[in-house]
Design a protein around this motif. Structure first.
Motif, short mmCIF file in Angstrom:
data_model
loop_
_atom_site.label_atom_id
_atom_site.label_comp_id
_atom_site.label_asym_id
_atom_site.label_seq_id
_atom_site.Cartn_x
_atom_site.Cartn_y
_atom_site.Cartn_z
N UNK A 24 3.70 -15.59 -0.97
CA UNK A 24 3.48 -14.16 -0.81
C UNK A 24 1.92 -13.82 -0.88
N UNK A 25 2.01 -12.15 0.13
CA UNK A 25 0.73 -12.07 -0.58
C UNK A 25 0.19 -12.06 -1.53
N UNK A 26 -1.48 -12.07 -1.61
CA UNK A 26 -1.90 -11.94 -3.07
C UNK A 26 -0.95 -13.26 -4.01
N UNK A 78 12.49 -0.20 -14.52
CA UNK A 78 11.61 -0.96 -14.37
C UNK A 78 12.15 -1.64 -13.04
N UNK A 79 12.78 -1.71 -12.60
CA UNK A 79 12.61 -1.69 -10.80
C UNK A 79 11.27 -1.05 -10.66
N UNK A 80 11.97 -0.48 -10.72
CA UNK A 80 10.72 0.22 -10.11
C UNK A 80 9.12 0.42 -10.38
N UNK A 81 8.44 -0.28 -11.36
CA UNK A 81 7.96 -0.50 -12.14
C UNK A 81 7.11 -2.05 -11.59
N UNK A 82 8.81 -2.88 -11.25
CA UNK A 82 8.15 -4.16 -11.33
C UNK A 82 8.00 -4.17 -9.82
N UNK A 83 8.61 -3.41 -8.55
CA UNK A 83 8.46 -3.42 -7.47
C UNK A 83 6.52 -2.34 -6.94
N UNK A 89 1.51 -2.28 -0.73
CA UNK A 89 1.02 -3.30 0.00
C UNK A 89 1.42 -2.29 1.13
N UNK A 90 2.10 -1.17 1.52
CA UNK A 90 2.14 -0.49 2.62
C UNK A 90 1.52 0.28 2.99
N UNK A 91 0.39 1.07 1.70
CA UNK A 91 -0.72 1.71 2.61
C UNK A 91 -2.31 -0.35 3.28
N UNK A 92 -2.68 -1.03 2.49
CA UNK A 92 -2.95 -2.10 3.25
C UNK A 92 -2.77 -2.37 4.67
N UNK A 93 -1.28 -2.21 4.53
CA UNK A 93 -0.60 -2.41 5.60
C UNK A 93 -0.79 -1.52 7.14
N UNK A 94 -0.98 -0.49 6.94
CA UNK A 94 -1.08 0.45 7.51
C UNK A 94 -3.08 0.73 7.78
N UNK A 95 -3.77 -0.11 7.18
CA UNK A 95 -4.66 0.49 7.25
C UNK A 95 -5.66 -0.90 7.70
N UNK A 104 6.69 -10.25 4.59
CA UNK A 104 6.90 -10.60 3.36
C UNK A 104 7.22 -10.40 1.73
N UNK A 105 5.99 -9.66 1.72
CA UNK A 105 5.72 -9.39 0.59
C UNK A 105 6.02 -7.60 0.35
N UNK A 106 5.79 -7.41 1.06
CA UNK A 106 5.75 -5.96 1.85
C UNK A 106 7.67 -5.55 1.47
N UNK A 107 8.76 -7.09 2.55
CA UNK A 107 9.92 -6.52 2.59
C UNK A 107 10.76 -7.07 0.38
N UNK A 108 9.81 -7.95 -0.32
CA UNK A 108 11.17 -8.33 -1.19
C UNK A 108 9.81 -6.93 -2.32
N UNK A 109 8.84 -6.26 -2.37
CA UNK A 109 9.06 -5.47 -2.98
C UNK A 109 9.53 -4.08 -2.75
#
Length: 312
Positions: A24-26, A78-83, A89-95, A104-109
Motif C-alpha cells: 500500500x501507499x506509505x 473503531x472502524x472509522x479510527x482504524x481507517x 489519502x483523499x487530500x493527498x490524491x486531490x493535491x 488501492x490505499x484509498x479504496x482499502x481505507x
C-alpha cells in the motif's frame, strides 16, 4: 447492503492475512497494526449490525436498544479510527495526484470508513428507538430543536470557539516558524507546489475560522441579511455540515489519536512548547468541530411532517 459490505471487508482482509497483503501507499493501510486487527473490527461491526437487524421487526425493550446502540457505536467508531488515513489519502490524491498504490490505499481505507459510518448510522437508529423519538423527523419533541432559527446550545458555541482556539494555536506556531525562517525548509522548497500550497492555506484558514463559527451561529443555518439574494433562506445543510464532519474527524483521528500516540512513544520530537501547541491545537480544532457539527446536525433536520397536535 450494510451486512454485505461488512462481510466483503472481512473477507478481503482475511484473504490478505492468509495470502499476504498488497503493497500500500506509505507501506500500510493504517497507522495501527494490520493483520487480524481489521478482521476483528470487521467481524465486530458485522455482528453488531446483524444483532440490530434481528430486533428490527420484533419488540425489544429500551435497554436492548440502548445496548445495540452502544455496540454499533463502538464497532463503527473503531472502524472509522482504524481507517482514519482515508481523508488524509483523499487530500493527498486531490493535491498531489494519483501515485503508486495511493488508489488501492484509498479504496482499502474507504472500505473501512464506509463500514464504520454504516454502523454509526445503525447506532443512531437504535438510539432513536430507545428514546422513542419521532418516526417522521427523528426529534424528541419538546427537547430537540424544531427549526434552524432556534439558538444553538451553549456546548455548540463552546465547541466552535475551542476549534477556533485550536486553529489559533496551530497557526501561531506556523507564523513563528515563518518569521524565524524555519518554514518552508529546504526540502519543502524543492518539492512544494506553491499554487497547491496557497489553495491549501486558504482552505485551512477557512476551516479554522469561518467553518466553526458557521456551525454554531445562526448565519451558518440561515443566510444573513447582507447576502441580499438569499437572505433568510436555508443554507444547504451539507455545505457546512460535510466539511465540519470531514475536517473534524480527520484532525481528531490523525493528530488527536495517532499523532499523540506517536509523540508519547517518542517516534518524533522537538521543542516542547511549539510541539505542544501544534499537536494540542490540531486536537482541539478537530474535536471542537465535531462537537459543533453534532449541534448543527440537530438544528438543521428537515421540518417534521406530522401536525403539531400529533407531537403531544
Amino acid at each position: 447492503m450494510a451486512p454485505v459490505w461488512q462481510a466483503a471487508y472481512v473477507a478481503v482482509h482475511l484473504w490478505w492475512v492468509i495470502g499476504g497483503a498488497p503493497r500500500f501507499f506509505m507501506g500500510r493501510e493504517s497507522y495501527f497494526p494490520g493483520g487480524w486487527v481489521p478482521v476483528a473490527l470487521g467481524v465486530l461491526a458485522l455482528v453488531a449490525y446483524l444483532a440490530a437487524a434481528a430486533t428490527a421487526r420484533g419488540e425489544a425493550d429500551r435497554a436492548t436498544h440502548y445496548a445495540l446502540a452502544g455496540l454499533n457505536a463502538v464497532a463503527g467508531g473503531a472502524l472509522c479510527v482504524y481507517s482514519f488515513l482515508f481523508p488524509v489519502l483523499l487530500v493527498a490524491l486531490l493535491f498531489e495526484g494519483p501515485g503508486p498504490g495511493i488508489v488501492a490505499s484509498l479504496l482499502a481505507t474507504g472500505g473501512g470508513a464506509v463500514g464504520g459510518v454504516l454502523c454509526l448510522r445503525v447506532a443512531v437508529d437504535e438510539w432513536r428507538r430507545a428514546v422513542r423519538s419521532c418516526g417522521s423527523c427523528g426529534r424528541v419533541h419538546g427537547r430537540s430543536p424544531e427549526s434552524r432559527a432556534e439558538r444553538a446550545p451553549g456546548w455548540a458555541y463552546a465547541g466552535a470557539y475551542v476549534a477556533l482556539a485550536g486553529f489559533a494555536a496551530r497557526i501561531g506556531v506556523w507564523l513563528a516558524d515563518t518569521i524565524a525562517g524555519r518554514w518552508p525548509s529546504g526540502v519543502s522548497r524543492a518539492n512544494v507546489s506553491w499554487s497547491a500550497m496557497t489553495v491549501f492555506m486558504v482552505l485551512m484558514t477557512l476551516a479554522g475560522t469561518l467553518l466553526p463559527l458557521a456551525l454554531a451561529h445562526r448565519w451558518g443555518r440561515l443566510w444573513p441579511a447582507w447576502v441580499v439574494p438569499l437572505r433568510g433562506r436555508a443554507v444547504p445543510r451539507w455545505l457546512v455540515l460535510g466539511p465540519g464532519l470531514f475536517v473534524g474527524a480527520g484532525l481528531t483521528a490523525y493528530f488527536g489519536i495517532a499523532g499523540n500516540i506517536a509523540w508519547i512513544r517518542g517516534e518524533f520530537g522537538g521543542p516542547a512548547l511549539p510541539l505542544s501547541l501544534e499537536m494540542g491545537g490540531y486536537t482541539l480544532w478537530g474535536t471542537g468541530l465535531l462537537v459543533a457539527s453534532a449541534a448543527y446536525a440537530a438544528l438543521t433536520r428537515p421540518p417534521c411532517r406530522k401536525p403539531v397536535r400529533a407531537h403531544t
